[in-house]
Each structure stands twice: as structure tokens, then as C-alpha cells.
Write a protein that holds these residues in place. Structure first.
Motif, mmCIF file in Angstrom:
data_model
loop_
_atom_site.group_PDB
_atom_site.id
_atom_site.type_symbol
_atom_site.label_atom_id
_atom_site.label_comp_id
_atom_site.label_asym_id
_atom_site.label_seq_id
_atom_site.Cartn_x
_atom_site.Cartn_y
_atom_site.Cartn_z
ATOM 1 N N ALA A 70 11.083 -1.101 8.265
ATOM 2 C CA ALA A 70 12.788 -0.723 8.134
ATOM 3 C C ALA A 70 13.272 0.311 9.552
ATOM 4 O O ALA A 70 13.231 1.097 10.227
ATOM 5 C CB ALA A 70 12.970 -0.660 6.939
ATOM 6 N N LYS A 93 16.052 -4.943 8.133
ATOM 7 C CA LYS A 93 16.269 -3.403 8.229
ATOM 8 C C LYS A 93 16.915 -3.445 7.115
ATOM 9 O O LYS A 93 18.109 -4.773 6.177
ATOM 10 C CB LYS A 93 17.011 -3.088 9.423
ATOM 11 N N THR A 94 16.501 -2.150 6.860
ATOM 12 C CA THR A 94 17.603 -2.054 5.093
ATOM 13 C C THR A 94 18.714 -2.032 4.606
ATOM 14 O O THR A 94 19.980 -1.932 5.544
ATOM 15 C CB THR A 94 17.965 -0.106 5.189
ATOM 16 N N LYS A 252 10.129 4.118 0.789
ATOM 17 C CA LYS A 252 9.390 4.838 2.032
ATOM 18 C C LYS A 252 10.066 6.084 2.308
ATOM 19 O O LYS A 252 11.522 6.545 1.659
ATOM 20 C CB LYS A 252 11.071 3.468 3.257
ATOM 21 N N GLY A 309 8.550 8.150 17.447
ATOM 22 C CA GLY A 309 8.490 7.694 18.312
ATOM 23 C C GLY A 309 7.250 8.711 18.753
ATOM 24 O O GLY A 309 6.872 9.729 17.073
ATOM 25 N N GLY A 341 5.355 7.145 15.952
ATOM 26 C CA GLY A 341 4.400 7.486 16.427
ATOM 27 C C GLY A 341 3.129 6.444 17.304
ATOM 28 O O GLY A 341 2.673 6.493 17.722
ATOM 29 N N ALA A 362 8.668 1.403 14.703
ATOM 30 C CA ALA A 362 9.696 1.011 15.148
ATOM 31 C C ALA A 362 9.267 1.091 16.802
ATOM 32 O O ALA A 362 10.200 0.899 17.736
ATOM 33 C CB ALA A 362 10.163 1.716 14.355
ATOM 34 N N THR A 363 9.619 2.874 17.240
ATOM 35 C CA THR A 363 10.023 2.958 18.757
ATOM 36 C C THR A 363 8.751 2.180 20.153
ATOM 37 O O THR A 363 9.027 2.068 20.544
ATOM 38 C CB THR A 363 9.690 4.725 18.754
HETATM 39 C C1 FMN Z 1 16.218 1.959 15.665
HETATM 40 C C2 FMN Z 1 15.698 2.320 14.667
HETATM 41 C C3 FMN Z 1 16.604 2.088 13.167
HETATM 42 C C4 FMN Z 1 15.653 2.436 12.333
HETATM 43 N N1 FMN Z 1 16.232 2.759 10.735
HETATM 44 C C5 FMN Z 1 15.659 2.500 9.621
HETATM 45 C C6 FMN Z 1 16.767 2.505 8.287
HETATM 46 O O1 FMN Z 1 17.252 1.412 8.566
HETATM 47 N N2 FMN Z 1 15.349 1.796 7.463
HETATM 48 C C7 FMN Z 1 14.880 2.692 7.004
HETATM 49 O O2 FMN Z 1 13.738 3.421 6.075
HETATM 50 N N3 FMN Z 1 14.117 2.960 8.341
HETATM 51 C C8 FMN Z 1 14.380 2.990 10.218
HETATM 52 N N4 FMN Z 1 14.513 3.743 10.971
HETATM 53 C C9 FMN Z 1 12.647 4.746 11.049
HETATM 54 C C10 FMN Z 1 11.587 3.805 11.295
HETATM 55 O O3 FMN Z 1 11.196 2.834 10.144
HETATM 56 C C11 FMN Z 1 10.073 4.709 11.051
HETATM 57 O O4 FMN Z 1 10.078 5.602 10.223
HETATM 58 C C12 FMN Z 1 10.552 5.626 12.384
HETATM 59 O O5 FMN Z 1 11.356 5.291 13.006
HETATM 60 C C13 FMN Z 1 9.319 6.210 12.762
HETATM 61 O O6 FMN Z 1 8.639 5.089 12.663
HETATM 62 P P1 FMN Z 1 8.478 5.181 14.911
HETATM 63 O O7 FMN Z 1 7.578 6.454 15.161
HETATM 64 O O8 FMN Z 1 7.545 4.371 14.741
HETATM 65 O O9 FMN Z 1 9.457 5.032 15.502
HETATM 66 C C14 FMN Z 1 14.894 3.445 11.786
HETATM 67 C C15 FMN Z 1 14.101 3.283 13.419
HETATM 68 C C16 FMN Z 1 14.275 3.259 14.750
HETATM 69 C C17 FMN Z 1 13.712 3.236 16.293
#
Ligand code: FMN
Length: 379
Positions: A70, A93-94, A252, A309, A341, A362-363
Motif C-alpha cells: 500500500a 493505496k489505502t 498491516k 527503504g 527495504g 515500495a521504495t
Molecule cells: C510513497 C509511499 C506511500 C505509502 N503509503 C502507505 C499507505 O497509504 N498505507 C500503508 O499501509 N502503507 C503506506 N506506505 C508504507 C509501505 O507500504 C511500506 O510499509 C513501507 O514503505 C516500507 O516498505 P519499503 O521499505 O519497501 O518502502 C507508503 C510508502 C510509500 C513509500
């Protein structure tokens, strides 16, 4: 080191502009070539891969249990592109039960911890981590902060769009609908639970095959998240599961430092049979400073922001292991979805090894839109 791709979410534009004009870079190119070639071609290609796959995600066949969690997939154009680029699990996205504005621009900054990782129990996150607009050149080491405030369109907008996103998943691909309850100051727990149930129903009406609830959202008080209250999460999950029946449901979770917190969460959710998967972790809250030591993001209440990230990978892996241990101790069955990450095929493998049945990025995916293809190429 390969040059970094243009992220599919443009951090130099507002959320609204990204929503209206995105995705960008390779994701945009994938949509353009679909328009040129026709949807049938890509669906047929996906089907061919699906036949060869024996993997599943919550009982649904997937080519590879890897996707985007998300956040960065704002609408069906983003989720369509994610599917076309080979991310087989795409989380929309949420959303909320009504329109909700986005925090003021900028919403993303590059974050530079002192070492490779941020220790979620260390002092650095409270002393201040440098945040600026220098994203560097290495997509495998990128860490960012995101400060959106979980914006949402009105259900009249997101419901038909999410339904289109569901319909566009290819064979071996799954669209997950993510939501969170709307907690207003002074609201009773009953009203909050009711809002969660209503929003879950609205998501289910779109045909989403899996539903996720974000419990890493603020509950009551500064830095107090819903997932810090396992009894309330349990109560919400009981009510939501009553509403959505057999549709697989996952929650989550943010990073929880103590084993007993994780165990309590498992007891009040998955051990009840209300939740089929725990997805973890969300971002880690840090104080963000510019190079003068001043608040990096403009505006009141934005001294802290969620970091994600590469810097949170170790925390994500630790949390997945903690959840897997609780599952074993309690002798209960549910899936773990590992997030945090993931920027390389080795990170995907490390999460699987730690006990995750599925993995998301995500990142890492934002700055490497070919990450799913890279993981598939190493198998
Ligand atoms: C741009 C962006 C928007 C995010 N928005 C949400 C969201 O709306 N709902 C949610 O549960 N997590 C959200 N997250 C968190 C991600 O789902 C994830 O848990 C977090 O970024 C860790 O993963 P990563 O290290 O791969 O980025 C968001 C992350 C990013 C980068």
C-alpha cells in the motif's frame, strides 16, 4: 552500478499531480505499449507464465509472491502498470470512508542515516536523521521519508477505479484493496469499529480478492498507533471478518519491538481465525532534520515522519522473524507478508528465508521499476 530509473511516482510533483498524470518512467512506457499492442497480448503473456507457476498468495495462484505494498500505487493506472511490469501482487493505496486531503508538498525526502540501517530502538531516530532532496544514484541503497497523511478519494471515485484495477489483474496476479478506519478526535470505539466495517464492505464491493487493513495509523495520542492496542485491533478484525466472510483478510503492522506485543497481536487476530496474514513492516517514525539541524518538512506536526527503504530492511527482517516465532509458539496458521527495504533479489530471498510467504517493496520498486523482473531472472 546502473543509472537509477525515473521513479514511477514523481517526488518532485504533488500527490494530486501524481494521481492525475502518473505513473511515470518505465511504468508509463508499459502503459503506452499496452495501448499500442492491446490488452490481450499482455494478458496472454501473463497466462503463459502463470501456468508454469505453483506459487500462491493466500490460496490464490501467483506467478511470484512479490509485489508493491500500500502506498505508491495511487490508482488503477499505477496498479495496471505494476502488473504489466511483473509485480504479481499490487496493493491499491489505502482508502478511507470519505475524501481525505494529502499533507502539504513535499511529501517525500531522501533520508541519510549515519549507518546502513536505522535501529528502531536506537536514539538516532529521536535525535534527528538528515533528510534532503539528494536521492543519490544507487537504487539499492535508497531510503526516503514519506509524509502523505494517508489521503483518500471519496468512495464514489475510488470504488469504480479499484474495481477496474481488480479486473485488470492478469493470470497469476492479485489486486489487494487496502483501507483504514477514520478516527476523529473524541470518537467512540464503537463508531470507529463501525467505520472500519463500512470501509471494508466498500472495498469488498469492488471485487478485491484480498483485503488489507492498515493498523499502523495514528490511534490516540502522539506516536500511538492502532497496532499498539491489540485488543482494539482484535475487536475491529472480529467485526470486519463478520462483514467480509471468506475474503482473505490481512492487517498491516508497524515494527513492534517486544515479543509479547507481537504475541498479543497474533492471539487477538490470526489465532481467532479473523486474519489470514500479517503484513509487516510499515515505516519507522524518525525526527527529520535538514543540514542545519532544523525541521526538514514544513508545517506543524511534521517534525517526525515515516522512514522506509534500505535503512529499515534489518528492522523488517527482525519483525518477520518475531512474527514467525510467535506463530510457532502459539501453534497457529497464517501467512506473513514481508515488507521493508527490499531493493534486490537477495533481499527478496532473505525475507522468504525469514518466514515470509510473500514479499513486497515500495521504495525499492519506486526507484527500480524492473525489480520484479530482476527477481524473476535470478530464479
Ligand atoms: C510513497 C509511499 C506511500 C505509502 N503509503 C502507505 C499507505 O497509504 N498505507 C500503508 O499501509 N502503507 C503506506 N506506505 C508504507 C509501505 O507500504 C511500506 O510499509 C513501507 O514503505 C516500507 O516498505 P519499503 O521499505 O519497501 O518502502 C507508503 C510508502 C510509500 C513509500
Amino acid at each position: 552500478m546502473a543509472a537509477m530509473d525515473a521513479p514511477f511516482y514523481d517526488v518532485n510533483l504533488s500527490y494530486e499531480d501524481n494521481y492525475a498524470k502518473g505513473p511515470f518512467g518505465a511504468f508509463a512506457a508499459a502503459l503506452e505499449s499496452r495501448a499500442g499492442a492491446g490488452v490481450a497480448t499482455s494478458a496472454a503473456e501473463t497466462a503463459a507464465t502463470a501456468e508454469a507457476s505453483s506459487e500462491n498468495f493466500l490460496g490464490l495462484p501467483v506467478n511470484l509472491p512479490f509485489g508493491i505494498p500500500a502506498g505508491p500505487l495511487l490508482n488503477s493506472r499505477f496498479t495496471d502498470a505494476a502488473f504489466l511490469m511483473g509485480f504479481d501482487i499490487a496493493v491499491y493505496k489505502t482508502v478511507r470512508s470519505r475524501q481525505w486531503p494529502c499533507n502539504r508538498f513535499p511529501n517525500v525526502l531522501s533520508v541519510h542515516p549515519r549507518g546502513a540501517s536505522i535501529d528502531p530502538e536506537g536514539v538516532e531516530k529521536d535525535e534527528g536523521v538528515l533528510a534532503d532532496s539528494n536521492y543519490g544514484t544507487d537504487a539499492t541503497r535508497i531510503s526516503i521519508s514519506n509524509s502523505f497523511g494517508v489521503p483518500s478519494q471519496d468512495p464514489d471515485v475510488w470504488q469504480p477505479d479499484m474495481a477496474a484495477a481488480v479486473a485488470h489483474a492478469g493470470a497469476g496476479q492479485v489486486l489487494v484493496g487496502s483501507f483504514q478506519g477514520l478516527r476523529k478526535p473524541g470518537m467512540s470505539d464503537e463508531a470507529y469499529v463501525a467505520d472500519c466495517v463500512t470501509t471494508a464492505r466498500l472495498v469488498q464491493e469492488t471485487g478485491a480478492k484480498v483485503i488489507e487493513m492498515n493498523t499502523s495509523c495514528p490511534n490516540e495520542g502522539h506516536n500511538r498507533l492502532l497496532c499498539h492496542d491489540p485488543a482494539l485491533v482484535g475487536r475491529i478484525c472480529d467485526a470486519v471478518k463478520d462483514e467480509i466472510g471468506d475474503t482473505p483478510f490481512m492487517i498491516k503492522l508497524a515494527y513492534l519491538p517486544r515479543e509479547e506485543q507481537v504475541e498479543q497481536m497474533v492471539r487477538s487476530t490470526a489465532a481467532h481465525g479473523t486474519v489470514q496474514a500479517l503484513c509487516t513492516i510499515n515505516t519507522i517514525s524518525c525526527k527529520l532534520v535538514d543540514r542545519n539541524g532544523d525541521q526538514a518538512l514544513p508545517g506543524a506536526g511534521r517534525d517526525r515522519s515515516g522512514v522506509c527503504g534500505a535503512a529499515i530492511r534489518e528492522a523488517g527482517l527482525a519483525m518477520v522473524r518475531r512474527v514467525a516465532m510467535a506463530r510457532e509458539r502459539l501453534g497457529t496458521a497464517f501467512d506473513i507478508v514481508g515488507v521493508g527495504g527490499v531493493t534486490t533479489p537477495a533481499d527478496y530471498a532473505a525475507y522468504r528465508e525469514a518466514g515470509a510467504a510473500a514479499v513486497m517493496s515500495a521504495t525499492g520498486a519506486m526507484w527500480n521499476p524492473r525489480l520484479a523482473q530482476h527477481i524473476k531472472a535470478t530464479r
